[in-house]
Motif scaffolding. Structure first.
Motif, PDB file in Angstrom:
ATOM      1  N   SER A 171     -28.901  -1.434 -19.272  1.00  0.00           N
ATOM      2  CA  SER A 171     -29.866  -2.533 -19.245  1.00  0.00           C
ATOM      3  C   SER A 171     -29.639  -3.558 -20.346  1.00  0.00           C
ATOM      4  CB  SER A 171     -31.293  -1.988 -19.319  1.00  0.00           C
ATOM      5  OG  SER A 171     -31.511  -1.316 -20.530  1.00  0.00           O
ATOM      6  N   GLN A 172     -28.941  -3.195 -21.411  1.00  0.00           N
ATOM      7  CA  GLN A 172     -28.760  -4.118 -22.534  1.00  0.00           C
ATOM      8  C   GLN A 172     -27.390  -4.772 -22.585  1.00  0.00           C
ATOM      9  OE1 GLN A 172     -29.796  -1.968 -26.074  1.00  0.00           O
ATOM     10  NE2 GLN A 172     -31.887  -1.638 -25.411  1.00  0.00           N
ATOM     11  N   SER A 173     -26.414  -4.145 -22.000  1.00  0.00           N
ATOM     12  CA  SER A 173     -25.054  -4.655 -22.093  1.00  0.00           C
ATOM     13  C   SER A 173     -24.813  -5.766 -21.081  1.00  0.00           C
ATOM     14  CB  SER A 173     -24.047  -3.527 -21.868  1.00  0.00           C
ATOM     15  OG  SER A 173     -24.193  -2.546 -22.853  1.00  0.00           O
ATOM     16  N   LYS A 174     -24.136  -6.803 -21.517  1.00  0.00           N
ATOM     17  CA  LYS A 174     -23.807  -7.921 -20.634  1.00  0.00           C
ATOM     18  C   LYS A 174     -22.516  -7.642 -19.873  1.00  0.00           C
ATOM     19  CE  LYS A 174     -27.067 -10.802 -22.001  1.00  0.00           C
ATOM     20  NZ  LYS A 174     -28.347 -10.204 -21.742  1.00  0.00           N
ATOM     21  N   ALA A 175     -21.448  -7.361 -20.591  1.00  0.00           N
ATOM     22  CA  ALA A 175     -20.152  -7.097 -19.969  1.00  0.00           C
ATOM     23  C   ALA A 175     -19.864  -5.612 -20.090  1.00  0.00           C
ATOM     24  CB  ALA A 175     -19.060  -7.916 -20.654  1.00  0.00           C
ATOM     25  N   LEU A 176     -20.189  -4.883 -19.045  1.00  0.00           N
ATOM     26  CA  LEU A 176     -20.023  -3.437 -19.066  1.00  0.00           C
ATOM     27  C   LEU A 176     -18.566  -3.062 -18.849  1.00  0.00           C
ATOM     28  CD1 LEU A 176     -23.084  -2.497 -16.833  1.00  0.00           C
ATOM     29  CD2 LEU A 176     -22.965  -2.497 -19.322  1.00  0.00           C
ATOM     30  N   GLN A 177     -18.063  -2.245 -19.741  1.00  0.00           N
ATOM     31  CA  GLN A 177     -16.695  -1.743 -19.634  1.00  0.00           C
ATOM     32  C   GLN A 177     -16.757  -0.232 -19.569  1.00  0.00           C
ATOM     33  OE1 GLN A 177     -13.962  -3.740 -19.406  1.00  0.00           O
ATOM     34  NE2 GLN A 177     -15.371  -5.473 -19.446  1.00  0.00           N
ATOM     35  N   ILE A 178     -16.022   0.349 -18.626  1.00  0.00           N
ATOM     36  CA  ILE A 178     -16.054   1.796 -18.452  1.00  0.00           C
ATOM     37  C   ILE A 178     -15.603   2.522 -19.720  1.00  0.00           C
ATOM     38  CG2 ILE A 178     -13.776   2.007 -17.404  1.00  0.00           C
ATOM     39  CD1 ILE A 178     -15.157   4.097 -15.462  1.00  0.00           C
ATOM     40  N   GLU A 179     -14.685   1.925 -20.467  1.00  0.00           N
ATOM     41  CA  GLU A 179     -14.214   2.549 -21.703  1.00  0.00           C
ATOM     42  C   GLU A 179     -15.350   2.682 -22.711  1.00  0.00           C
ATOM     43  OE1 GLU A 179     -12.714  -0.191 -20.351  1.00  0.00           O
ATOM     44  OE2 GLU A 179     -10.940   0.754 -19.503  1.00  0.00           O
ATOM     45  N   ASP A 180     -16.236   1.703 -22.750  1.00  0.00           N
ATOM     46  CA  ASP A 180     -17.378   1.776 -23.664  1.00  0.00           C
ATOM     47  C   ASP A 180     -18.325   2.901 -23.261  1.00  0.00           C
ATOM     48  OD1 ASP A 180     -16.378  -0.411 -25.083  1.00  0.00           O
ATOM     49  OD2 ASP A 180     -17.562  -1.845 -23.912  1.00  0.00           O
ATOM     50  N   LEU A 181     -18.519   3.081 -21.971  1.00  0.00           N
ATOM     51  CA  LEU A 181     -19.366   4.161 -21.485  1.00  0.00           C
ATOM     52  C   LEU A 181     -18.724   5.519 -21.794  1.00  0.00           C
ATOM     53  CD1 LEU A 181     -21.881   5.162 -20.057  1.00  0.00           C
ATOM     54  CD2 LEU A 181     -20.726   4.722 -17.870  1.00  0.00           C
ATOM     55  N   GLU A 182     -17.416   5.614 -21.605  1.00  0.00           N
ATOM     56  CA  GLU A 182     -16.708   6.847 -21.946  1.00  0.00           C
ATOM     57  C   GLU A 182     -16.880   7.160 -23.431  1.00  0.00           C
ATOM     58  OE1 GLU A 182     -12.696   6.118 -20.702  1.00  0.00           O
ATOM     59  OE2 GLU A 182     -13.206   6.264 -18.565  1.00  0.00           O
ATOM     60  N   ASN A 183     -16.795   6.143 -24.273  1.00  0.00           N
ATOM     61  CA  ASN A 183     -16.980   6.347 -25.711  1.00  0.00           C
ATOM     62  C   ASN A 183     -18.397   6.810 -26.027  1.00  0.00           C
ATOM     63  OD1 ASN A 183     -14.355   5.658 -26.357  1.00  0.00           O
ATOM     64  ND2 ASN A 183     -14.849   3.502 -26.723  1.00  0.00           N
ATOM     65  N   LEU A 184     -19.391   6.235 -25.351  1.00  0.00           N
ATOM     66  CA  LEU A 184     -20.780   6.650 -25.538  1.00  0.00           C
ATOM     67  C   LEU A 184     -20.939   8.127 -25.182  1.00  0.00           C
ATOM     68  CD1 LEU A 184     -23.863   6.050 -25.961  1.00  0.00           C
ATOM     69  CD2 LEU A 184     -23.908   5.464 -23.539  1.00  0.00           C
ATOM     70  N   LEU A 185     -20.388   8.525 -24.050  1.00  0.00           N
ATOM     71  CA  LEU A 185     -20.475   9.923 -23.623  1.00  0.00           C
ATOM     72  C   LEU A 185     -19.767  10.847 -24.604  1.00  0.00           C
ATOM     73  CD1 LEU A 185     -19.824   9.468 -19.797  1.00  0.00           C
ATOM     74  CD2 LEU A 185     -22.011  10.035 -20.880  1.00  0.00           C
ATOM     75  N   HIS A 186     -18.557  10.464 -24.995  1.00  0.00           N
ATOM     76  CA  HIS A 186     -17.773  11.291 -25.918  1.00  0.00           C
ATOM     77  C   HIS A 186     -18.491  11.454 -27.254  1.00  0.00           C
ATOM     78  CE1 HIS A 186     -14.320  13.058 -27.903  1.00  0.00           C
ATOM     79  NE2 HIS A 186     -14.471  12.177 -28.863  1.00  0.00           N
ATOM     80  N   GLU A 187     -18.965  10.352 -27.826  1.00  0.00           N
ATOM     81  CA  GLU A 187     -19.645  10.413 -29.122  1.00  0.00           C
ATOM     82  C   GLU A 187     -20.933  11.219 -29.047  1.00  0.00           C
ATOM     83  OE1 GLU A 187     -20.122   6.521 -30.797  1.00  0.00           O
ATOM     84  OE2 GLU A 187     -17.975   6.131 -30.763  1.00  0.00           O
ATOM     85  N   SER A 188     -21.693  11.046 -27.972  1.00  0.00           N
ATOM     86  CA  SER A 188     -22.940  11.802 -27.823  1.00  0.00           C
ATOM     87  C   SER A 188     -22.669  13.293 -27.722  1.00  0.00           C
ATOM     88  CB  SER A 188     -23.712  11.335 -26.589  1.00  0.00           C
ATOM     89  OG  SER A 188     -24.162  10.025 -26.763  1.00  0.00           O
ATOM     90  N   MET A 189     -21.676  13.658 -26.931  1.00  0.00           N
ATOM     91  CA  MET A 189     -21.344  15.073 -26.793  1.00  0.00           C
ATOM     92  C   MET A 189     -20.879  15.653 -28.122  1.00  0.00           C
ATOM     93  SD  MET A 189     -22.021  16.071 -23.738  1.00  0.00           S
ATOM     94  CE  MET A 189     -21.147  17.621 -23.643  1.00  0.00           C
ATOM     95  N   LEU A 190     -20.056  14.909 -28.824  1.00  0.00           N
ATOM     96  CA  LEU A 190     -19.487  15.410 -30.069  1.00  0.00           C
ATOM     97  C   LEU A 190     -20.525  15.435 -31.193  1.00  0.00           C
ATOM     98  CD1 LEU A 190     -16.887  16.419 -31.366  1.00  0.00           C
ATOM     99  CD2 LEU A 190     -16.344  14.056 -31.955  1.00  0.00           C
ATOM    100  N   LEU A 191     -21.235  14.339 -31.385  1.00  0.00           N
ATOM    101  CA  LEU A 191     -22.140  14.224 -32.523  1.00  0.00           C
ATOM    102  C   LEU A 191     -23.486  14.909 -32.304  1.00  0.00           C
ATOM    103  CD1 LEU A 191     -21.380  10.525 -33.523  1.00  0.00           C
ATOM    104  CD2 LEU A 191     -20.391  12.627 -34.470  1.00  0.00           C
ATOM    105  N   SER A 192     -24.033  14.829 -31.090  1.00  0.00           N
ATOM    106  CA  SER A 192     -25.350  15.415 -30.837  1.00  0.00           C
ATOM    107  C   SER A 192     -25.276  16.873 -30.399  1.00  0.00           C
ATOM    108  CB  SER A 192     -26.096  14.636 -29.752  1.00  0.00           C
ATOM    109  OG  SER A 192     -26.384  13.340 -30.197  1.00  0.00           O
ATOM    110  N   LEU A 193     -24.244  17.188 -29.615  1.00  0.00           N
ATOM    111  CA  LEU A 193     -24.178  18.522 -29.027  1.00  0.00           C
ATOM    112  C   LEU A 193     -22.994  19.350 -29.526  1.00  0.00           C
ATOM    113  CD1 LEU A 193     -25.254  17.338 -25.519  1.00  0.00           C
ATOM    114  CD2 LEU A 193     -26.538  18.921 -26.958  1.00  0.00           C
ATOM    115  N   ASN A 194     -22.291  18.842 -30.531  1.00  0.00           N
ATOM    116  CA  ASN A 194     -21.167  19.575 -31.137  1.00  0.00           C
ATOM    117  C   ASN A 194     -20.194  20.102 -30.091  1.00  0.00           C
ATOM    118  OD1 ASN A 194     -22.234  19.287 -33.800  1.00  0.00           O
ATOM    119  ND2 ASN A 194     -23.688  20.906 -33.323  1.00  0.00           N
ATOM    120  N   THR A 195     -19.893  19.252 -29.105  1.00  0.00           N
ATOM    121  CA  THR A 195     -19.057  19.671 -27.984  1.00  0.00           C
ATOM    122  C   THR A 195     -17.928  18.670 -27.775  1.00  0.00           C
ATOM    123  OG1 THR A 195     -21.003  20.652 -26.938  1.00  0.00           O
ATOM    124  CG2 THR A 195     -19.084  20.284 -25.534  1.00  0.00           C
TER     125      THR A 195
END
Length: 118
Positions: free
Chosen positions: A68-92
């Motif tokens: 909802s906030q991003s203007k130019a959505l790039q799949i790589e940015d979404l992949e980075n969001l998923l990767h960082e969340s898994m690693l930093l929040s869920l230690n995975t």
């Protein structure tokens, strides 16, 4: 099907979609994440601590917010969001290719949402 680079070809801004459609997109994001084996293993085994389930719910909210906030959505940015969340929040650390698969499915869902295919 629209492009996966996140361009909004429909000309309708994300925030102008009907509220029930946005709610449906939130539900679809949560449903997709509930089927992601890597995330569910992290939650079930509490790799992110006793609040791992809440962290998975926060990830779903973060993804919706990113759409909802991003203007130019790039799949790589979404992949980075998923990767960082898994690693930093869920230690995975996910190395099975599922991050890319989940990101692609999320982008397709978002494109369908923008085109009114709920």
């Amino acid at each position: 099907m629209g492009s996966l680079n996140g361009n909004n070809h429909s000309g309708v801004p994300f925030t102008r979609q009907k509220p029930e459609a946005a709610s449906h997109l939130q539900e679809e994001i949560t449903l997709l994440l509930s089927r992601w084996h890597g995330l569910q293993m992290a939650v079930q085994n509490q790799w992110g601590g006793h609040d791992s389930f809440q962290k998975s719910q926060q990830l779903a909210a973060d993804i919706f917010s990113w759409f909802s906030q991003s203007k130019a959505l790039q799949i790589e940015d979404l992949e980075n969001l998923l990767h960082e969340s898994m690693l930093l929040s869920l230690n995975t650390e996910i190395e099975d290719g599922s991050i890319e698969e989940v990101a692609e499915q999320l982008m397709i869902m978002h494109e369908e949402y923008l085109h009114g295919n709920h």
